[in-house]
Scaffold this motif. Structure first.
Motif, mmCIF file in Angstrom:
data_model
loop_
_atom_site.group_PDB
_atom_site.id
_atom_site.type_symbol
_atom_site.label_atom_id
_atom_site.label_comp_id
_atom_site.label_asym_id
_atom_site.label_seq_id
_atom_site.Cartn_x
_atom_site.Cartn_y
_atom_site.Cartn_z
ATOM 1 N N VAL A 284 0.781 -1.183 0.259
ATOM 2 C CA VAL A 284 0.175 0.176 0.095
ATOM 3 C C VAL A 284 1.187 1.478 0.029
ATOM 4 O O VAL A 284 2.070 1.518 0.887
ATOM 5 N N PRO B 294 -10.924 3.377 -2.850
ATOM 6 C CA PRO B 294 -11.024 3.538 -1.004
ATOM 7 C C PRO B 294 -9.732 4.088 -1.052
ATOM 8 O O PRO B 294 -9.049 4.287 -1.645
ATOM 9 N N PHE B 295 -10.012 4.456 0.982
ATOM 10 C CA PHE B 295 -8.520 4.522 1.129
ATOM 11 C C PHE B 295 -8.179 3.766 2.283
ATOM 12 O O PHE B 295 -9.092 3.859 3.566
ATOM 13 N N VAL B 296 -6.966 4.191 3.289
ATOM 14 C CA VAL B 296 -6.715 4.238 3.978
ATOM 15 C C VAL B 296 -6.043 5.150 4.572
ATOM 16 O O VAL B 296 -5.520 6.267 4.352
ATOM 17 N N GLU C 44 -6.067 1.760 -6.939
ATOM 18 C CA GLU C 44 -5.945 0.955 -5.773
ATOM 19 C C GLU C 44 -5.860 2.388 -4.772
ATOM 20 O O GLU C 44 -5.667 3.224 -4.126
ATOM 21 N N LEU C 45 -5.570 1.021 -3.310
ATOM 22 C CA LEU C 45 -6.062 1.371 -2.037
ATOM 23 C C LEU C 45 -4.894 2.666 -2.087
ATOM 24 O O LEU C 45 -4.075 1.808 -2.071
ATOM 25 N N ARG D 182 -10.383 12.011 -4.110
ATOM 26 C CA ARG D 182 -10.308 10.378 -4.054
ATOM 27 C C ARG D 182 -11.367 10.207 -4.198
ATOM 28 O O ARG D 182 -12.975 11.074 -3.245
ATOM 29 N N CYS E 179 -12.926 5.355 3.420
ATOM 30 C CA CYS E 179 -12.065 4.761 4.116
ATOM 31 C C CYS E 179 -12.725 3.185 4.807
ATOM 32 O O CYS E 179 -13.318 3.002 5.480
ATOM 33 N N VAL E 180 -11.659 2.184 4.234
ATOM 34 C CA VAL E 180 -11.939 0.998 4.804
ATOM 35 C C VAL E 180 -10.652 0.736 6.234
ATOM 36 O O VAL E 180 -11.103 -0.553 7.122
ATOM 37 N N ARG E 181 -10.100 1.535 6.004
ATOM 38 C CA ARG E 181 -9.270 1.194 7.077
ATOM 39 C C ARG E 181 -8.426 2.380 8.026
ATOM 40 O O ARG E 181 -8.067 3.289 7.385
ATOM 41 N N GLU F 221 -2.975 5.290 1.128
ATOM 42 C CA GLU F 221 -3.199 5.230 2.486
ATOM 43 C C GLU F 221 -2.581 7.491 2.411
ATOM 44 O O GLU F 221 -1.699 7.538 2.733
#
Lengths: 240, 301
Positions: free
Chosen positions: B71, B111-113, B95-96, B108, B134-136, B98
């Motif tokens: 990531v 999905p993102f961290v 891509e995912l 954005r 936000c997934v994480r 951070e």
């Protein structure tokens, strides 16, 4: 109520949703120092004014103002945060409390002064020796980033000297840069201090409006600065 | 209900290492470290980015070939037009990624961290980010485990990482303290931060280690050790522990944590093993217990 000043994303989202007519200002603690960050808060939450971090120079503020569509507010007197505000946890690392967690920095309950052999005075925060004063020398408040530290055998005020911010001499330039309002620090300060500082800046701004030079009023504020020493901080480009 | 095992990840390298050292380090991580995910990218200083870009790109290939999820992490405090461009470019990748500065959310769509340098201090802020993709969330280091638990309860499905090993990232500045220490200007810094692969220790007047300087970043001198029972971590909604790269043998650190999470060793043995690897400062854990970050707190049995 004219406006609410907000730093937290959850509060911003709630305010936007529940009180769509409410005027929102963005706190310096939200750490919005770039055109893109400001555009995000303006577009997503309708923020109308942003308080700028104290790490920008006047030139950088002027450049920023050309790229954003909201009002800005700049700190002109009080503590000089040398770290990006809202991105600093030094205080909680030492004491458990910090601006983001508790709205305080280097909190007074963690402050102690100890007298050393020979009469020198050591100022401490959470027991950490942050500075030392000769007998009779005025002692300062132990703010973490203004401490004297040892790095590779050398003692220095690595982050910043124990000075406070006074940008009264820069009001003309800040106005020219497009700043809408200036802000004095009131948190962790006494009423008399805030009254004195605010009324001096009011006079300065009125003088500026009449075409005068407000920097002459600077002397009225000097004795209110920490240790009597002041700086224009990052607003002057020499700082970084 | 059984929960999936808590994972192990490697955070982005915060220090300025040479391309050769970066190559060697991630080759070893690829081959030996039991981490599932590796975050790559310069998050501290945009001036370093072009010097390490090639080494990091090669590391990404090597890690992916070894089966690690890669990531990319973005800058924490953009200071120049080029920095802002780098954040925008990262935001534009499908891509995912951070995000470590709120400006990374402007454009954005994917999905993102949410990285640890973003200000997320409560469940409402976490939910707002989750609503934005936000997934994480890698929890800000100031958050206690109780705060993490509150976020996780309010945001079901949100993965949560906490910093489990490494000096704590405490502050970012517009000013470079490595340069200042060497009497240099940030704009002509000669990359002196490269001399201190774990940061430059800063001690009090009485010689007590306190902080570590890493260019524009200030870290703790103390090294975080999340010596919290796996069941307690799981109850707080922690889905992965994040290890921050240091000169310490990170493959060995990862093995110790894997063993700890799998129940092979207890808290005391984890601490003993990590201490034996020579971390750059004393082990601390106060933040997770709601205490001062520099405290080392024993849990009550």
């Amino acid at each position: 109520m004219d406006a609410v000043i907000v730093a937290d994303l959850g509060v911003l989202a709630y305010a936007r949703r529940a009180w769509p007519g409410l005027r929102l200002h963005l706190s310096v603690q939200a750490a919005a120092g770039s055109p893109e960050a400001i555009a995000f808060y303006a577009r997503e939450y309708g923020v109308k004014r942003v308080v700028l971090p104290r790490v920008l120079s006047v030139g950088e503020i002027a450049a920023l103002m050309r790229e954003i569509e909201v009002e800005t507010e700049a700190f002109v007197f009080g503590g000089l945060c040398v770290m990006a505000e809202g991105r600093c946890a030094l205080s909680s690392y030492a004491t458990g409390r910090s601006p983001n967690l508790s709205g305080v920095c280097s909190p007074p309950e963690a402050v102690t002064y100890t007298e050393e052999e020979g009469g020198a005075m050591t100022s401490r925060l959470a027991g950490l020796a942050l500075d030392r004063y000769a007998p009779g020398e005025p002692t300062g408040y132990p703010t973490l980033c203004k401490g004297r530290f040892e790095v590779a055998g050398a003692l220095s005020y690595l982050f910043e000297d124990p000075v406070s911010l006074n940008a009264i001499g820069l009001l003309t330039e800040l106005r020219r840069a497009g700043v809408t309002a200036v802000k004095v620090e009131g948190r962790q300060r006494g009423k008399a201090y805030v009254a004195r500082v605010a009324s001096t800046f009011r006079k300065a701004i009125d003088l500026l409006e009449r075409g005068g030079d407000p920097s002459a009023l600077s002397a009225e504020l000097t004795h209110l600065a920490e240790g009597g020493r002041e700086t224009a901080g990052a607003y002057r480009k020499t700082w970084r | 209900m059984t929960r999936p095992a808590i994972g192990l990840t490697l955070g982005p390298l915060l220090f300025h290492w040479s391309p050769a050292r970066i190559g060697d380090f991630y080759a070893r991580v690829a081959d030996e470290a039991p981490v599932e995910r590796v975050y790559l990218g310069e998050v501290v200083c945009g001036k370093r980015a072009p010097l390490v870009a090639h080494a990091l790109a090669e590391a990404a290939e090597r890690l992916a070939a070894a089966g690690k999820e890669v990531v990319w992490s973005g800058l924490g405090l953009p200071a120049t037009v080029r920095d802002r461009g780098a954040i925008a470019a990262l935001a534009a990748t499908p891509e995912l990624v951070e995000v470590n500065d709120i400006s990374g959310l402007l454009d954005r769509d994917a999905p993102f961290v949410a990285g640890p340098l973003l200000n997320v201090y409560n469940e409402a802020a976490a939910q707002e980010l989750a609503d934005r993709g936000c997934v994480r969330l890698c929890a800000n280091v100031e958050l206690s485990l109780d705060a993490v638990r509150a976020i996780s309860r309010a945001c079901p499905g949100l993965e949560i990482e906490i910093l489990a090993f490494g000096r704590l990232p405490l502050a970012l500045s517009g000013r470079c303290y490595h340069a200042r220490h060497h009497g240099l200007h940030k704009d002509a810094c000669r990359f002196v931060c490269e001399r201190d692969p774990d940061g430059l220790r800063l001690s009090t007047l009485e010689g007590r280690g306190f902080l570590a300087v890493n260019g524009v970043q200030t870290l703790s001198d103390g090294v975080q050790l999340a010596d919290v029972e796996p069941a307690v971590l799981a109850d707080a909604g922690v889905t992965a522990l994040r290890l921050s790269p240091h000169g310490t043998d990170m493959a060995a650190v990862a093995r110790a944590f894997r063993d700890f999470l799998d129940g092979g060793i207890g808290r005391a043995e984890l601490r003993r093993q990590v201490e034996g690897l020579g971390p750059p400062g004393p082990l601390v854990n106060g933040y997770l217990r709601g205490a001062a970050g520099m405290a080392s707190v024993e849990d009550r049995p």
